[in-house]
Scaffold this active site. Structure first.
Site, PDB file in Angstrom:
ATOM      1  N   ARG A   1      23.564  72.313 -12.593  1.00 11.61           N
ATOM      2  CA  ARG A   1      23.252  72.793 -13.952  1.00 11.61           C
ATOM      3  C   ARG A   1      22.975  74.299 -13.965  1.00 11.61           C
ATOM      4  NH1 ARG A   1      18.616  68.524 -14.007  1.00 11.61           N
ATOM      5  NH2 ARG A   1      18.808  69.273 -11.894  1.00 11.61           N
TER       6      ARG A   1
ATOM      7  N   LYS B   1      18.681  59.413   1.069  1.00 14.73           N
ATOM      8  CA  LYS B   1      17.472  58.646   0.849  1.00 14.73           C
ATOM      9  C   LYS B   1      16.527  59.396  -0.091  1.00 14.73           C
ATOM     10  CE  LYS B   1      13.733  59.039   3.996  1.00 14.73           C
ATOM     11  NZ  LYS B   1      13.092  60.321   3.785  1.00 14.73           N
TER      12      LYS B   1
ATOM     13  N   HIS C   1      19.579  60.948   8.063  1.00 13.48           N
ATOM     14  CA  HIS C   1      19.936  62.044   8.966  1.00 13.48           C
ATOM     15  C   HIS C   1      19.523  61.769  10.413  1.00 13.48           C
ATOM     16  CE1 HIS C   1      15.804  63.502   8.248  1.00 13.48           C
ATOM     17  NE2 HIS C   1      15.946  64.190   9.362  1.00 13.48           N
TER      18      HIS C   1
ATOM     19  N   LYS D   1      21.618  62.537  14.601  1.00 12.47           N
ATOM     20  CA  LYS D   1      21.101  63.231  15.793  1.00 12.47           C
ATOM     21  C   LYS D   1      21.835  62.718  17.035  1.00 12.47           C
ATOM     22  CE  LYS D   1      16.496  63.750  13.721  1.00 12.47           C
ATOM     23  NZ  LYS D   1      16.342  65.143  13.412  1.00 12.47           N
TER      24      LYS D   1
ATOM     25  N   GLU E   1       5.082  64.848  13.615  1.00 14.44           N
ATOM     26  CA  GLU E   1       5.402  66.157  13.032  1.00 14.44           C
ATOM     27  C   GLU E   1       4.142  67.009  13.000  1.00 14.44           C
ATOM     28  OE1 GLU E   1       8.399  66.037   9.653  1.00 14.44           O
ATOM     29  OE2 GLU E   1       7.202  64.265   9.253  1.00 14.44           O
TER      30      GLU E   1
ATOM     31  N   ASP F   1       8.329  57.078   3.356  1.00 11.32           N
ATOM     32  CA  ASP F   1       9.132  58.248   3.724  1.00 11.32           C
ATOM     33  C   ASP F   1       9.820  58.069   5.077  1.00 11.32           C
ATOM     34  OD1 ASP F   1      10.023  60.882   3.289  1.00 11.32           O
ATOM     35  OD2 ASP F   1       8.390  61.727   4.478  1.00 11.32           O
TER      36      ASP F   1
ATOM     37  N   HIS G   1      14.076  56.025   8.859  1.00 12.39           N
ATOM     38  CA  HIS G   1      14.239  56.678  10.166  1.00 12.39           C
ATOM     39  C   HIS G   1      13.714  55.819  11.329  1.00 12.39           C
ATOM     40  CE1 HIS G   1      15.256  59.932   7.651  1.00 12.39           C
ATOM     41  NE2 HIS G   1      14.059  60.468   7.498  1.00 12.39           N
TER      42      HIS G   1
END
Ligand code: BG6
Length: 511
Positions: free
Chosen positions: A63, A170, A200, A204, A238, A257, A262
């Site tokens: 947009r 996702k 993703h 890997k 993380e 999440d 994952h």
């Protein structure tokens, strides 16, 4: 995932090039971060690796007010920042000339009429032959309107010699019910073999290597059972907090999440039964079977086998960091979890009595993704009349990131006249062996979509199986407020209860 067996005496230099066939890539949401950070650098890397067809074009749709020239200029600048390989201006010029921009509203039928016109002129100019990859780099709410509008102008229909593939990102729903609804919407218009649900993690290199490690070697698979394996740990840690994604994270949390997507990708690859072939559907069926074999969690199981946490302020790498509740766009009394640990059992012949401990969280002491497999101790300790009183278990550790490789911990005699055993490690390091291969992680996935290989994508039943496992956790957590949040300091390995989760079974986290 294209598997080619190459000459083993020449493993390092023998990389094969099989460019995809002619096609155009249409990116919806092209003004967003994903396009400049990942998608364009990946396509560019594919070009450098000679895997893009010569007959190729990219159309960005969004947009935002811009045109083809300004879009090309912006991408040229962003490539300087995000390209993972040295910038080659000749290659980029080739690439840039094939990029177009279309300003359009995702719900406006007129935008799709214009898109169809642009695609047909691109087909003529670059010979892309009506093969289109539609990449929906948009929020989930737009999947349905975009696909509906595409179908209204008949751009979704494949024919014998033209393909139309759709990549979606996702989250695929936020629970079992919404995931089913999304699948229903998609499948009302598209065929399952046109839908590429991207995770993703499956892009890997080291994650893909799990399959090769297990099924391309004969020495590990015979030991891959409850006869030899004591338990498995999967850690996705993380150091970052929620960064600029507070608004999204407040509606997601660590469970949604990371776990049904994952973490379950890693779990299914490490634990699935051998497929009979590497056909996409055969592999995906095995992955779904494994997730479906996870023992359903009862209300009591959720209390005893699942831990949730939220970070408080703390210190990471010598830097003070704030509490989750103090981050931007986070409620001051948020009950959203930033950490989850769980113990799962798999009800199939292979994994009877072998627990799988999974944990993931933000603001943990280090960034690491790894799978640790602890083997059972030898059946007897034969070193009588020596100082050896017990034997250390063997560990096989698959390092996914940031370090990529595999280590095997074994017992070895310590040098000297006494019989003493120490734990030593055999290491395979991807980078040492193959050299650096800077990639974004999206290259294989985009290439696979172009060549029509769905092995590394989630099928509808894979997605639903994952949500089914976490559904009881969502139900219990929705009905019980966590009174102890925040319950871990940033820079630590989660709440104390995560430690107890494994220690009460007489085991400990490997890191
Ligand atoms: C994303 C999650 O899917 O994966 C993020 O939404 C998370 O919250 C990210 O940070 C982790 O990916 P990686 O590749 O950095 O391990």
């Amino acid at each position: 995932m294209t598997i080619t067996v190459i000459d083993q005496s020449n493993t390092k230099s023998n990389l094969c090039e099989m460019p995809a066939g002619p096609c155009a890539v249409v990116i919806f949401g092209a003004a967003g971060d994903l396009t400049k950070r990942k998608l364009l650098p990946s396509l560019y890397n594919l070009r450098l690796n000679k895997l893009l067809p010569e007959s190729f074009a990219v159309i960005g749709v969004s947009r935002t007010d811009k045109n083809t020239d300004s879009f090309r200029d912006e991408l040229t600048t962003s490539m300087e920042e995000y390209a993972t390989r040295p910038f080659d201006s000749d290659q980029w010029d080739w690439f840039k000339d094939r990029i177009y921009y279309l300003k359009g509203n995702f719900e406006d039928p007129q935008s799709y009429i214009e898109l169809k016109k642009l695609l047909s002129s691109v087909d003529q100019k670059f010979g892309t032959q009506g093969n289109y990859l539609f990449y929906l780099a948009t929020g989930e709410d737009y999947f349905k309107p975009i696909i509906e509008q595409i179908s209204k102008v008949q751009l979704h229909q494949c024919s014998e010699d033209q393909w139309r593939h759709f990549i979606i990102e996702k989250p695929f729903g936020r629970d079992l019910e919404s995931a089913r609804k999304l699948n229903k919407h998609l499948l009302a218009i598209l065929k399952e073999n046109q839908i590429y649900r991207i995770d993703h993690y499956l892009g890997k290199e080291t994650v893909q290597n799990i399959l090769v490690f297990r099924f391309g070697n004969s020495i590990f698979e015979p030991a891959w059972t409850n006869h030899y394996i004591d338990h498995v740990q999967i850690t996705v840690a993380e150091t970052v907090g929620v960064e600029s994604r507070g608004g999204f994270y407040e509606t997601a949390g660590a469970l949604r999440d990371m776990v049904p997507n994952h973490m379950f990708q890693l779990l299914s690859l490490i634990a699935m039964e051998p497929p009979t072939t590497f056909d996409a559907d055969v592999v995906r069926t095995k992955r779904a079977e494994l997730i479906n074999a996870i023992r359903p969690l009862s209300y009591d199981d959720v209390q005893t086998s699942v831990v949730r946490g939220q970070y408080d302020k703390g210190e990471i790498d010598g830097q003070e960091v704030q509490a989750y509740r103090s981050e931007n766009r986070i409620a001051k009394d948020s009950t959203v979890e930033t950490f989850v640990a769980l113990k799962l059992m798999i009800d199939n012949w292979r994994w009877v009595d072998v627990p799988f401990y999974l944990r993931t969280g933000k603001r943990l002491p280090k960034r690491t993704t790894e799978i640790a497999i602890q083997f059972k101790s030898p059946p007897a300790c034969l070193f009588r009349n020596t100082t050896v009183s017990h034997l250390m278990p063997n560990y096989l550790i698959m390092h996914m990131q940031p370090h990529e490789g595999i280590s095997l911990q074994i017992g070895a005699k310590l040098p000297g006249p006494l019989l003493q055993i120490g734990s030593v490690q055999m290491d395979f390091d991807y980078q040492d062996y193959f050299g650096p291969s800077p990639s974004t992680g999206y290259e294989t996935l985009i290439y696979d979509c172009m060549v029509g290989d769905q092995t590394l994508f989630q099928r509808d039943d894979n997605v639903e199986a994952g949500w089914k496992v976490v559904e009881p956790i969502q139900e219990v957590w929705n009905s019980t407020r966590p009174l102890d949040f925040p319950n871990y300091a940033a820079g630590t390995w989660g709440p104390h209860s995560a430690k107890s989760l494994i220690e009460k079974d007489g085991r400990h986290w490997q890191i």
